[in-house]
Design a protein around this motif. Structure first.
Motif, PDB file in Angstrom:
ATOM      1  N   ARG A 282       0.769  -0.661  -0.096  1.00 35.86           N
ATOM      2  CA  ARG A 282      -0.042   0.128  -0.153  1.00 35.86           C
ATOM      3  C   ARG A 282       1.047   0.870   0.014  1.00 35.86           C
ATOM      4  NH1 ARG A 282      -1.795   3.991  -0.857  1.00 35.86           N
ATOM      5  NH2 ARG A 282      -3.699   4.988  -0.012  1.00 35.86           N
ATOM      6  N   GLU A 283       1.704   1.513   0.820  1.00 38.29           N
ATOM      7  CA  GLU A 283       2.744   2.097   0.730  1.00 38.29           C
ATOM      8  C   GLU A 283       3.245   2.808  -0.611  1.00 38.29           C
ATOM      9  OE1 GLU A 283       5.668  -1.177   2.845  1.00 38.29           O
ATOM     10  OE2 GLU A 283       3.605  -0.963   2.721  1.00 38.29           O
ATOM     11  N   GLU A 284       3.528   2.242  -1.407  1.00 35.17           N
ATOM     12  CA  GLU A 284       3.593   2.174  -2.423  1.00 35.17           C
ATOM     13  C   GLU A 284       2.662   2.407  -3.714  1.00 35.17           C
ATOM     14  OE1 GLU A 284       6.212  -1.546  -4.365  1.00 35.17           O
ATOM     15  OE2 GLU A 284       6.357  -1.746  -2.986  1.00 35.17           O
ATOM     16  N   LEU A 285       1.351   2.969  -3.149  1.00 36.63           N
ATOM     17  CA  LEU A 285       0.370   3.442  -4.450  1.00 36.63           C
ATOM     18  C   LEU A 285       0.004   5.220  -3.435  1.00 36.63           C
ATOM     19  CD1 LEU A 285      -1.436   0.015  -4.688  1.00 36.63           C
ATOM     20  CD2 LEU A 285       0.121   0.908  -6.041  1.00 36.63           C
ATOM     21  N   PHE A 286      -0.590   6.067  -4.753  1.00 39.84           N
ATOM     22  CA  PHE A 286      -0.715   6.886  -4.820  1.00 39.84           C
ATOM     23  C   PHE A 286      -2.225   7.624  -5.188  1.00 39.84           C
ATOM     24  CE2 PHE A 286      -1.450  11.172  -4.471  1.00 39.84           C
ATOM     25  CZ  PHE A 286      -1.119  11.953  -3.409  1.00 39.84           C
ATOM     26  N   ILE A 287      -2.864   6.814  -3.864  1.00 40.38           N
ATOM     27  CA  ILE A 287      -4.534   6.915  -4.684  1.00 40.38           C
ATOM     28  C   ILE A 287      -5.399   8.404  -4.128  1.00 40.38           C
ATOM     29  CG2 ILE A 287      -6.639   5.468  -4.717  1.00 40.38           C
ATOM     30  CD1 ILE A 287      -4.207   4.382  -5.182  1.00 40.38           C
ATOM     31  N   THR A 288      -6.166   8.671  -5.307  1.00 38.89           N
ATOM     32  CA  THR A 288      -6.944  10.026  -4.832  1.00 38.89           C
ATOM     33  C   THR A 288      -7.878  10.077  -5.479  1.00 38.89           C
ATOM     34  OG1 THR A 288      -5.014  11.647  -6.191  1.00 38.89           O
ATOM     35  CG2 THR A 288      -7.587  12.332  -6.238  1.00 38.89           C
ATOM     36  N   THR A 289      -9.359   9.803  -5.263  1.00 34.91           N
ATOM     37  CA  THR A 289     -10.568   9.996  -4.704  1.00 34.91           C
ATOM     38  C   THR A 289     -11.382  11.786  -4.515  1.00 34.91           C
ATOM     39  OG1 THR A 289     -12.495   8.940  -4.897  1.00 34.91           O
ATOM     40  CG2 THR A 289     -11.060   9.252  -2.930  1.00 34.91           C
ATOM     41  N   LYS A 290     -11.945  11.854  -4.983  1.00 31.16           N
ATOM     42  CA  LYS A 290     -12.611  13.245  -5.077  1.00 31.16           C
ATOM     43  C   LYS A 290     -14.124  13.236  -4.303  1.00 31.16           C
ATOM     44  CE  LYS A 290     -10.248  13.785  -8.710  1.00 31.16           C
ATOM     45  NZ  LYS A 290     -10.090  12.907  -9.319  1.00 31.16           N
ATOM     46  N   LEU A 291     -14.537  14.159  -3.978  1.00 29.18           N
ATOM     47  CA  LEU A 291     -16.158  14.369  -3.156  1.00 29.18           C
ATOM     48  C   LEU A 291     -16.715  14.918  -4.135  1.00 29.18           C
ATOM     49  CD1 LEU A 291     -17.259  15.170  -0.214  1.00 29.18           C
ATOM     50  CD2 LEU A 291     -16.694  17.332  -0.811  1.00 29.18           C
ATOM     51  N   TRP A 292     -18.219  14.531  -4.556  1.00 31.98           N
ATOM     52  CA  TRP A 292     -19.142  15.348  -5.284  1.00 31.98           C
ATOM     53  C   TRP A 292     -19.648  16.909  -5.023  1.00 31.98           C
ATOM     54  CZ3 TRP A 292     -18.595  16.155 -10.265  1.00 31.98           C
ATOM     55  CH2 TRP A 292     -19.500  16.112 -11.220  1.00 31.98           C
TER      56      TRP A 292
ATOM     57  N   ASP B 249     -22.856  17.605  -4.660  1.00 23.68           N
ATOM     58  CA  ASP B 249     -24.298  17.139  -3.385  1.00 23.68           C
ATOM     59  C   ASP B 249     -23.157  16.677  -2.285  1.00 23.68           C
ATOM     60  OD1 ASP B 249     -23.274  14.586  -4.293  1.00 23.68           O
ATOM     61  OD2 ASP B 249     -25.233  14.246  -5.121  1.00 23.68           O
ATOM     62  N   ARG B 250     -22.326  16.652  -2.021  1.00 23.61           N
ATOM     63  CA  ARG B 250     -22.237  15.789  -0.580  1.00 23.61           C
ATOM     64  C   ARG B 250     -20.724  17.034  -0.245  1.00 23.61           C
ATOM     65  NH1 ARG B 250     -22.567  10.074  -0.986  1.00 23.61           N
ATOM     66  NH2 ARG B 250     -22.971  11.188   1.511  1.00 23.61           N
ATOM     67  N   HIS B 251     -21.171  18.437  -0.369  1.00 20.85           N
ATOM     68  CA  HIS B 251     -20.287  19.152   0.444  1.00 20.85           C
ATOM     69  C   HIS B 251     -20.456  19.502   1.875  1.00 20.85           C
ATOM     70  CE1 HIS B 251     -18.453  21.947  -3.247  1.00 20.85           C
ATOM     71  NE2 HIS B 251     -18.476  20.250  -2.914  1.00 20.85           N
ATOM     72  N   LEU B 252     -21.557  18.998   2.081  1.00 28.93           N
ATOM     73  CA  LEU B 252     -22.554  19.268   3.365  1.00 28.93           C
ATOM     74  C   LEU B 252     -22.337  17.908   4.074  1.00 28.93           C
ATOM     75  CD1 LEU B 252     -25.008  22.113   2.832  1.00 28.93           C
ATOM     76  CD2 LEU B 252     -22.495  22.653   3.338  1.00 28.93           C
ATOM     77  N   ASP B 253     -22.180  17.276   3.622  1.00 27.80           N
ATOM     78  CA  ASP B 253     -21.409  15.234   4.241  1.00 27.80           C
ATOM     79  C   ASP B 253     -20.496  14.721   3.445  1.00 27.80           C
ATOM     80  OD1 ASP B 253     -23.119  13.448   5.124  1.00 27.80           O
ATOM     81  OD2 ASP B 253     -23.880  12.528   3.392  1.00 27.80           O
ATOM     82  N   VAL B 254     -19.795  15.564   4.425  1.00 26.48           N
ATOM     83  CA  VAL B 254     -17.987  14.819   3.502  1.00 26.48           C
ATOM     84  C   VAL B 254     -17.633  14.097   4.247  1.00 26.48           C
ATOM     85  CG1 VAL B 254     -15.516  15.886   3.990  1.00 26.48           C
ATOM     86  CG2 VAL B 254     -17.594  17.539   3.226  1.00 26.48           C
ATOM     87  N   GLU B 255     -17.840  13.702   5.179  1.00 28.18           N
ATOM     88  CA  GLU B 255     -17.668  12.779   6.746  1.00 28.18           C
ATOM     89  C   GLU B 255     -18.732  11.656   6.148  1.00 28.18           C
ATOM     90  OE1 GLU B 255     -15.673   9.809   9.171  1.00 28.18           O
ATOM     91  OE2 GLU B 255     -15.178  11.744   8.879  1.00 28.18           O
ATOM     92  N   ALA B 256     -19.284  11.422   5.745  1.00 26.23           N
ATOM     93  CA  ALA B 256     -19.869  10.410   4.832  1.00 26.23           C
ATOM     94  C   ALA B 256     -19.538   9.682   3.164  1.00 26.23           C
ATOM     95  CB  ALA B 256     -21.290  10.620   5.255  1.00 26.23           C
ATOM     96  N   ALA B 257     -19.342  10.805   2.876  1.00 24.38           N
ATOM     97  CA  ALA B 257     -19.343  10.751   1.453  1.00 24.38           C
ATOM     98  C   ALA B 257     -17.760  10.634   1.962  1.00 24.38           C
ATOM     99  CB  ALA B 257     -19.046  12.123   0.753  1.00 24.38           C
ATOM    100  N   PHE B 258     -17.084  10.947   1.922  1.00 35.50           N
ATOM    101  CA  PHE B 258     -15.331   9.996   2.755  1.00 35.50           C
ATOM    102  C   PHE B 258     -15.389   8.447   2.762  1.00 35.50           C
ATOM    103  CE2 PHE B 258     -11.473   9.147   4.741  1.00 35.50           C
ATOM    104  CZ  PHE B 258     -10.570   9.720   3.505  1.00 35.50           C
ATOM    105  N   GLU B 259     -15.941   8.821   3.768  1.00 38.34           N
ATOM    106  CA  GLU B 259     -16.543   6.845   4.688  1.00 38.34           C
ATOM    107  C   GLU B 259     -16.865   5.996   3.177  1.00 38.34           C
ATOM    108  OE1 GLU B 259     -15.256   5.540   7.142  1.00 38.34           O
ATOM    109  OE2 GLU B 259     -14.061   7.089   7.647  1.00 38.34           O
TER     110      GLU B 259
END
Length: 305
Positions: A101-111, A113-123
């Motif tokens: 895992r430490e050799e990988l760099f993984i990016t994802t993004k918040l859409w 409609d989830r700007h006010l729901d960051v914790e749940a969207a991230f999980e």
């Protein structure tokens, strides 16, 4: 916190040019000297592989196969997003790869409609990816008409080590200005549409002025123009025995941008990563830079809400 200087951003046009060039040089000087894909050091001290692999519009049913092949070719930086619908396929490829895992760099993004729901969207994204953390989590668009991007950013600031770095996408200078005025953490990245025909110099300048690394999405122009038909690109390709796409990727790299071309074809994956055995001259770089014509392929950041 402000990116405003003596003028709108820096001062006179000459000062803007000089400071932009110095910032670009600073970014290039941060590159590691290790073999293979270089790394860029972000403003939070973390590092990111300068060349990665994007999965925008990769069919969810194809994502596992495509990412598996990208990892086999040698990519270690994978860029996905919740809205792409392929986080699960990306996660399956990571799990089956056997790569630490430490050799990988993984990016994802918040859409949007989830700007006010960051914790749940991230999980939800972590669960789909099958990961305990991501290396970079981004606010996908400012969605300014909704005016929730500052609240979204404050949500990202609370994620801690589950998001090793945090940043934004598609932020124009005015969005950065408002965000930085209220932020505790300066974004590590601003990921914007960027290619020779759309260079978004104001957004690049404002990002670099705040110490934010610029990432290029749609780096080959999203098929909107024939790279080989652009004389400066074709000439450089001939000079170096490379393809037009390799020349454009090299242009991004030498400008200090982080770049992640997307393809579903393994031969193109190999082509796109084979860009570290040549260097464009200053004249070639300038000629390609002169192709700017404000040819935006994606949405304008003020229009997508």
């Amino acid at each position: 916190m402000s990116v405003v200087g003596t003028g709108q951003f820096f001062g006179s046009p000459e000062e803007e040019r000089d400071k932009l060039m110095q910032s670009l040089m600073d970014q290039k000087n941060k590159l590691s000297k290790s073999e293979g894909i270089p790394f860029v050091t972000l403003n939070d001290g973390k590092t990111i592989p300068q060349l990665g692999f994007g999965v925008f519009k990769v069919d969810p049913d194809e994502a596992e196969r495509v990412v598996t092949e990208a990892l086999e070719v040698g990519y270690r930086h994978i860029d996905t997003a919740a809205i792409y619908g392929n986080e699960e396929g990306v996660g399956r490829a990571i799990a089956k790869s056997g790569i630490p895992r430490e050799e990988l760099f993984i990016t994802t993004k918040l859409w949007n409609d989830r700007h006010l729901d960051v914790e749940a969207a991230f999980e939800e994204s972590l669960q789909k990816l099958g990961l305990d953390y991501v290396d970079l989590y981004l606010v996908h668009w400012p969605a300014p008409k909704n005016d929730n991007y500052v609240a979204a950013w404050k949500g990202l600031e609370k994620l801690g080590d589950r998001a090793r770095s945090i940043g934004v996408c598609n932020f124009l200078p005015e969005h950065l200005e408002k965000l930085l005025a209220e932020a505790t953490t300066v974004p590590a990245i601003n990921q914007i549409e960027l290619h020779p025909a759309l260079q978004q110099r104001d957004a690049v300048e404002a990002s670099l002025a705040a110490g934010i690394t610029v990432e290029s999405w749609g780096p080959l122009g999203q098929g909107r123009f024939d790279l080989g038909a652009e004389e400066p690109i074709a000439a450089a390709a001939k000079n170096h025995g490379k393809t037009p796409a390799q020349v454009v990727i090299r242009w991004h790299l030498q400008n200090g941008f982080v770049v992640f071309p997307k393809t579903v074809t393994k031969s193109r994956m190999v082509e796109n990563i084979d860009v570290f055995d040549f260097e464009l001259s200053d004249e070639e770089m300038a000629a390609i830079t002169a192709l700017e014509r404000n040819d935006r392929g994606g949405s304008h950041p003020n229009d997508l809400n």
